[in-house]
Design an enzyme around this catalytic site. Sequence first.
Site, mmCIF file in Angstrom:
data_model
loop_
_atom_site.group_PDB
_atom_site.id
_atom_site.type_symbol
_atom_site.label_atom_id
_atom_site.label_comp_id
_atom_site.label_asym_id
_atom_site.label_seq_id
_atom_site.Cartn_x
_atom_site.Cartn_y
_atom_site.Cartn_z
ATOM 1 N N HIS A 362 0.839 -1.199 0.000
ATOM 2 C CA HIS A 362 0.000 0.000 0.000
ATOM 3 C C HIS A 362 0.872 1.246 0.000
ATOM 4 O O HIS A 362 0.394 2.352 0.233
ATOM 5 C CB HIS A 362 -0.903 -0.012 1.233
ATOM 6 C CG HIS A 362 -1.736 -1.250 1.370
ATOM 7 N ND1 HIS A 362 -3.054 -1.312 1.022
ATOM 8 C CD2 HIS A 362 -1.418 -2.503 1.780
ATOM 9 C CE1 HIS A 362 -3.527 -2.535 1.243
ATOM 10 N NE2 HIS A 362 -2.541 -3.275 1.698
ATOM 11 N N LYS A 554 -9.790 12.437 6.011
ATOM 12 C CA LYS A 554 -8.781 11.368 5.876
ATOM 13 C C LYS A 554 -7.661 11.676 6.873
ATOM 14 O O LYS A 554 -7.630 12.742 7.456
ATOM 15 C CB LYS A 554 -8.225 11.306 4.440
ATOM 16 C CG LYS A 554 -7.791 12.661 3.899
ATOM 17 C CD LYS A 554 -7.510 12.592 2.383
ATOM 18 C CE LYS A 554 -8.793 12.549 1.574
ATOM 19 N NZ LYS A 554 -8.611 11.789 0.318
ATOM 20 N N ARG A 555 -6.726 10.746 7.066
ATOM 21 C CA ARG A 555 -5.609 11.006 7.969
ATOM 22 C C ARG A 555 -4.881 12.250 7.499
ATOM 23 O O ARG A 555 -4.827 12.552 6.299
ATOM 24 C CB ARG A 555 -4.664 9.796 8.000
ATOM 25 C CG ARG A 555 -5.198 8.579 8.711
ATOM 26 C CD ARG A 555 -5.383 8.798 10.185
ATOM 27 N NE ARG A 555 -4.142 9.044 10.908
ATOM 28 C CZ ARG A 555 -3.531 8.141 11.714
ATOM 29 N NH1 ARG A 555 -4.032 6.919 11.856
ATOM 30 N NH2 ARG A 555 -2.424 8.434 12.363
ATOM 31 N N LYS A 560 -1.276 14.495 1.415
ATOM 32 C CA LYS A 560 -2.723 14.580 1.143
ATOM 33 C C LYS A 560 -3.158 16.048 1.034
ATOM 34 O O LYS A 560 -4.266 16.347 0.643
ATOM 35 C CB LYS A 560 -3.488 13.834 2.233
ATOM 36 C CG LYS A 560 -3.291 12.307 2.206
ATOM 37 C CD LYS A 560 -4.010 11.656 3.385
ATOM 38 C CE LYS A 560 -3.740 10.163 3.489
ATOM 39 N NZ LYS A 560 -4.536 9.330 2.560
ATOM 40 N N THR A 665 -9.534 5.383 -0.848
ATOM 41 C CA THR A 665 -10.798 4.639 -0.848
ATOM 42 C C THR A 665 -11.964 5.520 -0.386
ATOM 43 O O THR A 665 -13.106 5.269 -0.746
ATOM 44 C CB THR A 665 -10.671 3.403 0.092
ATOM 45 O OG1 THR A 665 -10.036 3.821 1.296
ATOM 46 C CG2 THR A 665 -9.895 2.288 -0.573
ATOM 47 N N LYS A 669 -16.295 5.932 -1.502
ATOM 48 C CA LYS A 669 -17.473 6.002 -0.634
ATOM 49 C C LYS A 669 -18.317 7.228 -1.016
ATOM 50 O O LYS A 669 -19.534 7.153 -1.132
ATOM 51 C CB LYS A 669 -17.032 6.085 0.838
ATOM 52 C CG LYS A 669 -16.282 4.868 1.331
ATOM 53 C CD LYS A 669 -15.420 5.137 2.545
ATOM 54 C CE LYS A 669 -14.505 3.934 2.828
ATOM 55 N NZ LYS A 669 -13.433 4.255 3.800
HETATM 56 C C1 LIG Z 1 4.075 2.718 10.437
HETATM 57 C C2 LIG Z 1 3.291 1.615 10.203
HETATM 58 C C3 LIG Z 1 2.328 1.742 9.058
HETATM 59 C C4 LIG Z 1 2.744 2.156 7.810
HETATM 60 C C5 LIG Z 1 1.831 2.163 6.724
HETATM 61 C C6 LIG Z 1 0.534 1.787 6.960
HETATM 62 C C7 LIG Z 1 -0.479 1.743 5.843
HETATM 63 C C8 LIG Z 1 0.033 0.981 4.674
HETATM 64 C C9 LIG Z 1 -0.819 3.135 5.409
HETATM 65 C C10 LIG Z 1 -2.108 3.100 4.617
HETATM 66 O O1 LIG Z 1 -3.163 2.934 5.166
HETATM 67 N N1 LIG Z 1 -1.988 3.289 3.289
HETATM 68 C C11 LIG Z 1 -3.161 3.516 2.499
HETATM 69 O O2 LIG Z 1 -3.708 2.249 2.089
HETATM 70 C C12 LIG Z 1 -4.937 2.410 1.400
HETATM 71 C C13 LIG Z 1 -5.522 1.019 1.130
HETATM 72 O O3 LIG Z 1 -4.833 0.382 0.121
HETATM 73 C C14 LIG Z 1 -4.771 3.231 0.124
HETATM 74 O O4 LIG Z 1 -6.032 3.423 -0.470
HETATM 75 C C15 LIG Z 1 -4.103 4.559 0.432
HETATM 76 O O5 LIG Z 1 -3.800 5.215 -0.768
HETATM 77 C C16 LIG Z 1 -2.828 4.342 1.247
HETATM 78 O O6 LIG Z 1 -2.263 5.569 1.660
HETATM 79 C C17 LIG Z 1 0.109 1.406 8.208
HETATM 80 C C18 LIG Z 1 1.011 1.387 9.269
#
Ligand SMILES: CCc1ccc([C@H](C)CC(=O)N[C@@H]2O[C@H](CO)[C@@H](O)[C@H](O)[C@H]2O)cc1
Length: 818
Positions: A362, A554-555, A560, A665, A669
């Site tokens: 991701h 969003k975060r 972003k 995503t 929605k």
């Molecule tokens: C530090 C630990 C960590 C790092 C990255 C993440 C995730 C991969 C970040 C994340 O949620 N990425 C998002 O994933 C979505 C689902 O595929 C995408 O739609 C978003 O573009 C992406 O930023 C979680 C925890």
Amino acid sequence: VFKLMDGYLKNDSVSLQKAILDHVEFTVARSRFSFDDFEAYQALSHSVRDRLIERWHDTHQYVKRKDPKRVYFLSLEFLMGRSLSNSIINLGIKDQCVEALSQLGFELEVLAEQEGDAALGNGGLARLSACIMDSLATLDFPAWGYGLRYQYGLFRQVILDGFQHEQPDYWLNFGNPWEIERVHISYPVKFYGTVEEEIVDGKKFKIWVPGETVEAVAYDNPIPGYGTRNTINLRLWAAKPSDQYDMESFNTGDYINAVINRQKAETISSVLYPDDRSYQGKELRLKQQYFFVSASLQDIVRRFKDLHTNFQEFPDKVALQLNDTHPSLMIAELMRVLVDEEHLDWNEAWGIVGKAFSFTTHIVVLEGLEKIPVDLLGSLLPRHLQIIYDINFLFVEDLKKRFGSDYDRLSRMSIVEEGPVKNVRMANLSIVSSHTVNGVSQVHSQILKTKVFKDFYELWPEKFQHKTNGVTQRRWIVGSNPGLCGLITKWLGTEAWIRNVDLLLGLRQHAANPELQEEWRMIRRVNKKRLADYIEAMSGVKVCIDAMFDVQVKRIHEYKRQLLNVLSIIHRYDCIKNMKKGDRRKVVSRVCLIGGKAAPGYEIAKKIIKLVHVVAEKINNDPDIGDLLKLVFIPDYNVSVAELVVPGSDLSQHISTAGHEASGTSSMKFLMNGCLLLATADGSTLEIIEEIGEDNLFVFGAKLHEVPSLRDKARDFEVPRQFARVVRMVREGYFGFGDYFESLCDSIEGNGGDFYLLGNDFMSYLEAQAAADKTFVDQERWTQMSILSAAGSGRFSTDRTVGEYAEKTWGITPCKCP
Ligand SMILES: CCc1ccc([C@H](C)CC(=O)N[C@@H]2O[C@H](CO)[C@@H](O)[C@H](O)[C@H]2O)cc1
């Protein structure tokens, strides 16, 4: 003996009423003649839980009998949100519940508000996992989800004087009716220790002698499919001290320490890491990853061995899906189990691993990839480090055969990163060990092939696929927008679209139909009123529902570009202020909503939240402005807040710098709910444009291929004066806190600044905003675009996403429980 009847729990409203009253008395232990909303919520939840368990058992028994290939979806995060309303809808008992409750003097909507969110995740990746589980169940796929049962979910965001403060999310405080504790399903998980050798029938084997062992206990969360009896399982692990612990401490008579050690064990699954940006290389995080990997694999292997003895069949019965690199330690764990415990030889074991794993990333930028310090891994998991070294040795040997002494390539591709601090590259390990690797949108997968994983794509082009993300229409239309749901069903003449979402295309022909348009606007107005009431309750700000509700939720991340949004709002405010009174009549009123959590250690993101508040303070209390412009920050944005915001939004913003959002995503929605998009050509938005047409949303900004050269030429970029002006207003304290925002302004100005091209995209952004204003006053056009957005949203359902994974990656087929 398989039950051929439709279950024995009746779902008519009288039976449900009885079930609720029984649970009031016997589960909640309150008098069935007087109980409050929360107790009614608990009683109803337990009544629904009974029906989930019944279907869960039937599904489990049937699938066990059929023994099809199963997929195991491994994720450290699942952002489930609330379960009551979703369960009732998927079980198809909503009307009966509403009827039963009204007999008892309660309202379903009111009780649903009693439930806290299960916020066991950060953002996109976590919510995607939840939507995927809903589609796996609804499409009758034999599947399990595995994760961690954090005691504390994602922090609660409390805003004090415009600043984000994090509060612990003790979500289990009042129990959780949606989980079943499986005390008898628990496994020991080992840490630390050493690796010894032993000879068995003349053959040498490695054995890992652990230094510490904790117990992993299963908590099952039934996931009901919509319009099917199939109900699958999300098994979450919680850490408990293992009995072996006590004996030692007790023997040494050190009671206090015994108790402390017990508690230490539980800390492993106590809290979710609230960071979705960078890996801190924390030991506890690594412990969490291995804890859930080890427990899940022991459970998966036990289930396989119940019916099979030959591990060569393992990949024919088991597909292991890695949701990013967080579960990738399972690769080394499966090798350890197959070689050290099942005594398969290395190549046999490696063959099985290569056929079982598939990996989804991701992440878009190389710097975002997970790396684990070798020292940390070596001390916590000594045997796994050995195995990873062995995997890497054979891999690099193979590379040498193919690429000879191209040492740059070898060092880029090596799983072990040399340097002052040696690291294990978890993405490289995952790619080397998986049969399939995918990105989460078409452009993301392209970037992986041409940049992030270029070397690997050149080596194994056949491994690389793309699976564009999706969202489930059950929660994001049926659950959160019942008005629109009913309207769509009416105009399509069937509710089959809820399971077969391509039917939404049938709305296209009606997009200009005045009757549908009128009803469509009515529904949206009701949802806007609901959102307006929430905003007033949350912030005290009264907003006018005739205004355009412009939303970015969003975060909070620099890429972003919530800051770009705020700067355009300052520009809009400044323009209105400098307008002659007369001209103000032509202004299209806007209510700007921004919401999202910042990772606790992410200072810049926290400054953006504060900036939103000080700008809002100025604008919302300026008598010159009145209802022409309002800005409100939505605190503690989570799944259930999204279910309120999405249906009530007119315009939603997805304005990341091109090439930075892997997919996105939330845009899907909003699309499903007929909210128009203001977006850059990034991530999955490119596919949305393809599906609904460029003229049904507002696109702006630098394109992906333009970004690198724009960055190179940043030095001689002519900053638009409008941009310079609004940044100067912030920097000079027009909204106060000038010094505090200095670093924020520096990040987007001057040389070395503006990496995310806010200045470059500012003018085209304002043009797109003006186009949205112009269109909004033409309500027929706007409504037509809104209907066409929803009509084209079917492609972005996780039903499509999961169908593609099942066919092209997992090789599984539906197993529908009769
Ligand atoms: C530090 C630990 C960590 C790092 C990255 C993440 C995730 C991969 C970040 C994340 O949620 N990425 C998002 O994933 C979505 C689902 O595929 C995408 O739609 C978003 O573009 C992406 O930023 C979680 C925890």
